[in-house]
Write a protein that holds these residues in place. Structure first.
Motif, PDB file in Angstrom:
ATOM      1  N   ILE A 131     -31.240 -48.722   1.043  1.00 41.81           N
ATOM      2  CA  ILE A 131     -30.806 -48.564  -0.359  1.00 41.81           C
ATOM      3  C   ILE A 131     -29.626 -49.493  -0.642  1.00 41.81           C
ATOM      4  O   ILE A 131     -29.563 -50.146  -1.691  1.00 41.81           O
ATOM      5  N   VAL A 132     -28.705 -49.579   0.308  1.00 48.74           N
ATOM      6  CA  VAL A 132     -27.551 -50.485   0.140  1.00 48.74           C
ATOM      7  C   VAL A 132     -28.051 -51.927  -0.008  1.00 48.74           C
ATOM      8  O   VAL A 132     -27.646 -52.656  -0.923  1.00 48.74           O
ATOM      9  N   ILE A 133     -28.958 -52.318   0.876  1.00 44.94           N
ATOM     10  CA  ILE A 133     -29.479 -53.700   0.852  1.00 44.94           C
ATOM     11  C   ILE A 133     -30.212 -53.972  -0.471  1.00 44.94           C
ATOM     12  O   ILE A 133     -29.976 -54.994  -1.127  1.00 44.94           O
ATOM     13  N   PHE A 134     -31.064 -53.020  -0.879  1.00 48.35           N
ATOM     14  CA  PHE A 134     -31.828 -53.194  -2.121  1.00 48.35           C
ATOM     15  C   PHE A 134     -30.884 -53.239  -3.332  1.00 48.35           C
ATOM     16  O   PHE A 134     -31.069 -54.058  -4.238  1.00 48.35           O
ATOM     17  N   ALA A 135     -29.881 -52.340  -3.332  1.00 46.27           N
ATOM     18  CA  ALA A 135     -28.967 -52.281  -4.486  1.00 46.27           C
ATOM     19  C   ALA A 135     -28.145 -53.565  -4.602  1.00 46.27           C
ATOM     20  O   ALA A 135     -27.896 -54.059  -5.700  1.00 46.27           O
ATOM     21  N   ARG A 136     -27.722 -54.114  -3.454  1.00 44.43           N
ATOM     22  CA  ARG A 136     -26.924 -55.346  -3.485  1.00 44.43           C
ATOM     23  C   ARG A 136     -27.773 -56.528  -3.953  1.00 44.43           C
ATOM     24  O   ARG A 136     -27.296 -57.440  -4.607  1.00 44.43           O
ATOM     25  N   ALA A 194     -32.195 -48.107  -7.934  1.00 45.61           N
ATOM     26  CA  ALA A 194     -32.127 -46.708  -8.389  1.00 45.61           C
ATOM     27  C   ALA A 194     -33.525 -46.239  -8.780  1.00 45.61           C
ATOM     28  O   ALA A 194     -33.929 -45.105  -8.472  1.00 45.61           O
ATOM     29  N   ALA A 195     -34.287 -47.121  -9.448  1.00 42.48           N
ATOM     30  CA  ALA A 195     -35.665 -46.774  -9.821  1.00 42.48           C
ATOM     31  C   ALA A 195     -36.514 -46.596  -8.565  1.00 42.48           C
ATOM     32  O   ALA A 195     -37.349 -45.686  -8.489  1.00 42.48           O
ATOM     33  N   ALA A 196     -36.265 -47.458  -7.556  1.00 39.91           N
ATOM     34  CA  ALA A 196     -37.000 -47.343  -6.291  1.00 39.91           C
ATOM     35  C   ALA A 196     -36.696 -45.998  -5.626  1.00 39.91           C
ATOM     36  O   ALA A 196     -37.577 -45.408  -4.981  1.00 39.91           O
ATOM     37  N   ALA A 207     -27.942 -41.911  -7.254  1.00 43.96           N
ATOM     38  CA  ALA A 207     -26.476 -42.005  -7.426  1.00 43.96           C
ATOM     39  C   ALA A 207     -25.881 -42.895  -6.333  1.00 43.96           C
ATOM     40  O   ALA A 207     -25.004 -43.732  -6.606  1.00 43.96           O
ATOM     41  N   PHE A 208     -26.364 -42.728  -5.109  1.00 44.98           N
ATOM     42  CA  PHE A 208     -25.846 -43.553  -4.021  1.00 44.98           C
ATOM     43  C   PHE A 208     -26.206 -45.028  -4.229  1.00 44.98           C
ATOM     44  O   PHE A 208     -25.395 -45.922  -3.959  1.00 44.98           O
ATOM     45  N   SER A 209     -27.408 -45.272  -4.748  1.00 46.85           N
ATOM     46  CA  SER A 209     -27.801 -46.675  -4.977  1.00 46.85           C
ATOM     47  C   SER A 209     -26.927 -47.298  -6.072  1.00 46.85           C
ATOM     48  O   SER A 209     -26.584 -48.481  -5.987  1.00 46.85           O
ATOM     49  N   LEU A 210     -26.561 -46.503  -7.080  1.00 47.27           N
ATOM     50  CA  LEU A 210     -25.676 -47.026  -8.138  1.00 47.27           C
ATOM     51  C   LEU A 210     -24.269 -47.286  -7.577  1.00 47.27           C
ATOM     52  O   LEU A 210     -23.608 -48.262  -7.964  1.00 47.27           O
TER      53      LEU A 210
END
Lengths: 171, 134
Positions: free
Chosen positions: A44-49, A56-58, A85-88
């Motif tokens: 999630i961190v990698i995708f969000a960055r 967040a949609a994922a 929330a964590f992804s945001l």
């Protein structure tokens, strides 16, 4: 931008979101035999960055797939909030490029994971929420240690891998 | 933020996380169960499920709820590493496929321990309630 190009972009985003959600789900299922050791947080961190709010949609895709395989319950409602929330949060902190620091952030997220669930049980019964949290502390500590080392050891190579794949797709 | 600054924050964060883990371990070890009472106790057992309500007073010398419920043949259970897991009460089975389970209440509050750790106290009301959803 021409209408056709815009539609292509939208289709790309939808496909990428679905793919990220599926990767999260498969990675969670693949490591389900190791209690509280997971790479979902790191992914999630990698995708969000890399992909911003699409992550967040994922997360919604991931949470829905998890519910379809494990059933719906209170835990699912918490998942529905906690992962997006964590992804945001990861998106907001996207300028951090030290994987040691991400390891600490992911470790802290793992440590408080049970506490977030306990918060959901608070309106139901305060004593139940407290006992739920305390009885799960050993698992939260496992989650914390797991998240810390997974991010520390796999953060850089996984990030590079995702970058390579996304460059290949975009070409 | 420079890389060096991020590394310093990571080191401090790791130290804080380690300290927090230590504090949480202490919380786990100090939040033990209460000591059982010896001798006779008068308790009430209620079993609530769908359209069935059961309520009965008992005199018992048992110290833990799990032993009492088993001896009185009020429950069916699976033995797990955490102790007895109630599968039926008063002959009514919880259907796990329908996400049914038996919740235990002590004096109206949801029990904070399993039946094997729940100490029987004189005058208490223990309620087993068939609950749906987890």
């Amino acid at each position: 931008m021409v209408k056709k190009e815009r539609e292509k972009l939208r289709a790309e985003r939808i496909a990428r979101t679905a793919l990220m959600g599926a990767v999260l789900f498969v990675s969670q299922a693949a490591l389900a035999f190791l209690p509280n050791i997971e790479i979902v947080t790191l992914l999630i961190v990698i995708f969000a960055r890399r992909f911003g709010r699409e992550a967040a949609a994922a997360c919604f895709v991931y949470v829905c797939l998890t519910a379809l395989s494990s059933g719906f319950g209170v835990w699912w409602a918490v998942y529905l909030v906690i992962w997006p929330a964590f992804s945001l949060l990861a998106y907001a902190l996207r300028r951090i490029d030290s994987w040691a620091l991400w390891a600490v952030i992911n470790g802290a997220f793992g440590l408080f994971f049970g506490a977030f669930f306990a918060l959901a049980y608070l309106p139901y019964s305060r004593s139940f929420a407290l006992s739920y949290w305390i009885s799960g502390i050993p698992w939260d500590i496992t989650h914390c240690i797991g998240n810390f080392f997974v991010a520390l050891l796999l953060g850089r190579p996984l990030d590079a891998g995702v970058k390579r794949i996304s460059n290949l797709i975009e070409r | 933020m420079t890389k060096k600054k991020q590394l310093i924050i990571a080191a401090v964060g790791a130290a804080v996380l380690t300290a927090l883990c230590a504090v949480l371990i202490i919380i786990v070890f100090t939040s033990g169960k209460s000591e059982p009472e010896k001798g006779g106790k008068e308790i009430t057992i209620e079993i609530v499920a769908k359209d069935s309500n059961f309520s009965e007073k008992y005199d018992t010398d048992e110290e833990y709820l799990g032993d009492f419920l088993e001896n009185e043949k009020l429950i069916g259970f699976d033995t797990t590493e955490y102790g007895r897991f109630i599968t039926s009460a008063n002959g009514i089975e919880a259907d796990a496929n329908a996400q049914e389970w038996w919740a235990v209440y002590v004096n109206g509050e949801m029990a904070v321990t399993g039946v094997d750790q729940t100490v029987i106290e004189d005058g208490s009301v223990y309620r087993l309630e068939l609950t749906v959803g987890w």
